[in-house]
Enzyme design. Structure first.
Site, PDB file in Angstrom:
ATOM      1  N   TYR A 142      25.891  13.424  15.125  1.00 43.18           N
ATOM      2  CA  TYR A 142      25.566  14.854  15.169  1.00 43.18           C
ATOM      3  C   TYR A 142      26.553  15.527  16.095  1.00 43.18           C
ATOM      4  O   TYR A 142      26.749  15.064  17.238  1.00 43.18           O
ATOM      5  CB  TYR A 142      24.131  15.048  15.676  1.00 43.18           C
ATOM      6  CG  TYR A 142      23.698  16.478  15.877  1.00 43.18           C
ATOM      7  CD1 TYR A 142      23.406  16.947  17.160  1.00 43.18           C
ATOM      8  CD2 TYR A 142      23.571  17.348  14.804  1.00 43.18           C
ATOM      9  CE1 TYR A 142      22.991  18.265  17.349  1.00 43.18           C
ATOM     10  CE2 TYR A 142      23.157  18.659  14.992  1.00 43.18           C
ATOM     11  CZ  TYR A 142      22.873  19.118  16.260  1.00 43.18           C
ATOM     12  OH  TYR A 142      22.471  20.423  16.456  1.00 43.18           O
ATOM     13  N   ASP A 237      33.630  13.287  20.385  1.00 41.34           N
ATOM     14  CA  ASP A 237      32.529  14.165  20.765  1.00 41.34           C
ATOM     15  C   ASP A 237      31.786  13.465  21.910  1.00 41.34           C
ATOM     16  O   ASP A 237      30.940  12.603  21.677  1.00 41.34           O
ATOM     17  CB  ASP A 237      31.609  14.415  19.567  1.00 41.34           C
ATOM     18  CG  ASP A 237      30.435  15.297  19.949  1.00 41.34           C
ATOM     19  OD1 ASP A 237      29.743  15.784  19.024  1.00 41.34           O
ATOM     20  OD2 ASP A 237      30.204  15.499  21.158  1.00 41.34           O
ATOM     21  N   LYS A 265      26.319  19.275  28.082  1.00 42.51           N
ATOM     22  CA  LYS A 265      25.269  18.605  28.864  1.00 42.51           C
ATOM     23  C   LYS A 265      25.622  18.441  30.347  1.00 42.51           C
ATOM     24  O   LYS A 265      25.577  19.398  31.124  1.00 42.51           O
ATOM     25  CB  LYS A 265      24.915  17.275  28.184  1.00 42.51           C
ATOM     26  CG  LYS A 265      24.332  17.490  26.758  1.00 42.51           C
ATOM     27  CD  LYS A 265      23.881  16.211  26.111  1.00 42.51           C
ATOM     28  CE  LYS A 265      23.614  16.403  24.629  1.00 42.51           C
ATOM     29  NZ  LYS A 265      22.273  16.932  24.334  1.00 42.51           N
TER      30      LYS A 265
HETATM   31  P1  KE4 Z   1      24.351  21.611  21.906  1.00 41.81           P
HETATM   32  O1  KE4 Z   1      24.892  22.716  20.994  1.00 41.81           O
HETATM   33  O2  KE4 Z   1      22.919  21.255  21.595  1.00 41.81           O
HETATM   34  O3  KE4 Z   1      24.602  21.903  23.373  1.00 41.81           O
HETATM   35  O4  KE4 Z   1      25.229  20.304  21.612  1.00 41.81           O
HETATM   36  C1  KE4 Z   1      25.339  19.845  20.297  1.00 41.81           C
HETATM   37  C2  KE4 Z   1      25.702  18.364  20.329  1.00 41.81           C
HETATM   38  C3  KE4 Z   1      27.001  18.008  20.043  1.00 41.81           C
HETATM   39  N1  KE4 Z   1      27.386  16.702  20.067  1.00 41.81           N
HETATM   40  C4  KE4 Z   1      26.496  15.727  20.383  1.00 41.81           C
HETATM   41  C5  KE4 Z   1      26.959  14.301  20.397  1.00 41.81           C
HETATM   42  C6  KE4 Z   1      25.145  16.046  20.679  1.00 41.81           C
HETATM   43  O5  KE4 Z   1      24.267  15.054  20.972  1.00 41.81           O
HETATM   44  C7  KE4 Z   1      24.742  17.392  20.664  1.00 41.81           C
HETATM   45  C8  KE4 Z   1      23.309  17.817  20.943  1.00 41.81           C
HETATM   46  N2  KE4 Z   1      22.403  16.752  21.224  1.00 41.81           N
HETATM   47  C9  KE4 Z   1      21.014  17.030  20.886  1.00 41.81           C
HETATM   48  C10 KE4 Z   1      20.175  15.772  21.076  1.00 41.81           C
HETATM   49  N3  KE4 Z   1      20.816  14.564  20.742  1.00 41.81           N
HETATM   50  C11 KE4 Z   1      20.486  18.170  21.681  1.00 41.81           C
HETATM   51  C12 KE4 Z   1      18.993  18.313  21.648  1.00 41.81           C
HETATM   52  C13 KE4 Z   1      18.555  19.392  20.667  1.00 41.81           C
HETATM   53  O6  KE4 Z   1      19.178  19.536  19.595  1.00 41.81           O
HETATM   54  O7  KE4 Z   1      17.565  20.078  21.025  1.00 41.81           O
END
Ligand code: KE4
Length: 422
Positions: A142, A237, A265
């Protein structure tokens, strides 16, 4: 009715699903979410003041634990200087310097406001820099809710993509080529057929969005060689793994430098921050010095930069190897307890992250992760939460340990699992 239940009832009338991010709704475990009023160290607290040991840790940012005094104090001090200037400020230069000094593949970095913004911008940059349109990603990874990455495996050849959600035009994901995570062979096959059209390979260097799935030996090194061979960019990523797997991220942990890196994060210390960075010759193509456009009102926000900077400064003093050791001890003990209950259990553990899968076969990609028994996971989740342990409400997320968790917390967690009746 608890305060969380009352608030969730109100929230569902005002916010889609009652949440501002889908996984928080706890739909996949068939429960309602807890509302959190306060967090401190390894603990989160409900509005009634119930304490839970937290292994979500805000989905990764809170590696120091919640409310770390040095981060809080830095934020309180910065707050008195104002909240947002819309102008360059010293904390963003200092945070950029820390990131560049820490990550082998990053000579220059641009701040944004989320991981999604980071990957979206990195994709545009990779396409602008190479003049190519296609992008390779891996099923189960993701990269945020970027249209191009919301692709599912289509019919026919494994690489054909179709939109993974309404609202994404077919022609957008037609440029997205899919391979199974950890399958260097599939990636090589894609490049053999379309390599000259591929701008970049995007990969989570350790996948955290199908549950934790580490790279098999040679996978990342193979992608590095493959992208070099065809003139495509390798994009890590590291939104999860950045400053989590090591202070040098996964690229330092595995010794594979990417061309571009996406972050989020931890670099915000809990405030909304993302970033993308890489080699100067690539990053200098970003506006205003280059022609690849990207912008953001709150990018480099002084409070967010301050929280991220304070977090990294504390992390420089922390013992990642010890946290990795403690995490593995906890995870292995959890696995043994579950096995002693006669359950099929696979454990994936890396750094301060782990995921338990209720399945007989090793989990190396999304297909094997999906074979994990979700009924057992739901009972595992409910059993933990009923004993004031707070894990991620999805088997396709990671459990995050932190530098704030202590032996007593891990013992309480193990005792809770011993009590679960499956
Ligand atoms: P954000 O746009 O949520 O800050 O980041 C997206 C993203 C991009 N790349 C990786 C590897 C990620 O894990 C994420 C977002 N992670 C999720 C949970 N695995 C965030 C939690 C959520 O979607 O509420």
């Amino acid at each position: 009715m608890s305060i969380s239940q009352k608030l969730f009832h109100q929230a569902r009338e005002l916010i889609p699903g009652g949440v501002n991010s889908p996984v928080r709704a706890c739909g996949s475990v068939g429960m309602e979410p807890l509302f959190i009023s306060r967090a401190d160290g390894p603990y989160v607290y409900t509005p009634e003041g119930e304490e839970f040991i937290d292994y979500v840790m805000s989905w990764g940012p809170m590696i120091l634990g919640h409310n770390h005094p040095r981060v809080r104090d830095a934020l309180e001090k910065a707050l008195h200087n104002g909240i947002s200037f819309g102008a360059p400020c010293e904390p963003e230069v200092e945070l950029a310097r820390e990131i560049v000094q820490a990550l082998p593949g990053v000579d220059m970095v641009r701040m944004v406001n989320s991981g999604t913004e980071a990957t979206m911008s990195a994709l545009r940059l990779a396409r602008g820099y190479t003049g190519r349109d296609k992008v390779v990603k891996f099923t189960g990874c993701y990269h945020g809710h970027v249209d191009a990455f919301l692709a599912s495996a289509g019919s026919g050849a494994a690489t054909l993509s179709i939109p993974g959600t309404p609202g994404v035009p077919g022609e957008v994901v037609a440029q997205t080529l899919l391979a199974d995570y950890n399958s260097l062979e599939q990636a090589k096959d894609i490049f053999a057929r379309q390599g000259k059209e591929i701008a970049a390979v995007f990969v989570e260097p350790a996948a955290g969005n199908m549950g934790l799935v580490p790279p098999v030996p040679g996978f990342l090194e193979g992608l590095r060689t493959l992208t070099d061979e065809y003139g495509a960019l390798l994009v890590f990523d590291e939104v999860i793994t950045g400053f989590r797997l090591s202070y040098a991220g996964a690229q330092g942990y595995y010794g594979v430098p990417p061309d571009l890196t996406c972050l989020g994060k931890i670099i915000g210390g809990g405030m909304p921050v993302g970033a993308y960075g890489g080699k100067k010759e690539i990053m200098r193509r970003v506006a205003p010095v280059g022609e690849v456009y990207q912008a953001g009102t709150l990018s480099g926000n002084p409070l967010a930069m301050t929280a991220g900077l304070a977090t990294l400064q504390v992390l420089q003093e922390m013992d990642y190897a010890l946290l990795e050791k403690k995490t593995r001890e906890l995870a292995e003990s959890l696995k043994e307890i579950l096995k002693s209950k006669g359950l099929p259990v696979q454990l994936n553990c890396l750094g301060s992250m782990f995921t338990l899968f209720f399945t007989q076969e090793p989990v190396k990609d999304f297909a094997s992760a999906k074979k994990s028994d979700q009924n057992l996971f739901c009972r595992f989740y409910a059993g933990l939460r009923g004993q004031h342990i707070y894990p991620a409400p999805s088997n396709f997320e990671c459990a995050f340990n932190s530098f704030a968790h202590q032996e007593k917390d891990w013992e309480r967690t193990l005792d809770a699992v011993r009590q679960i009746r499956f």
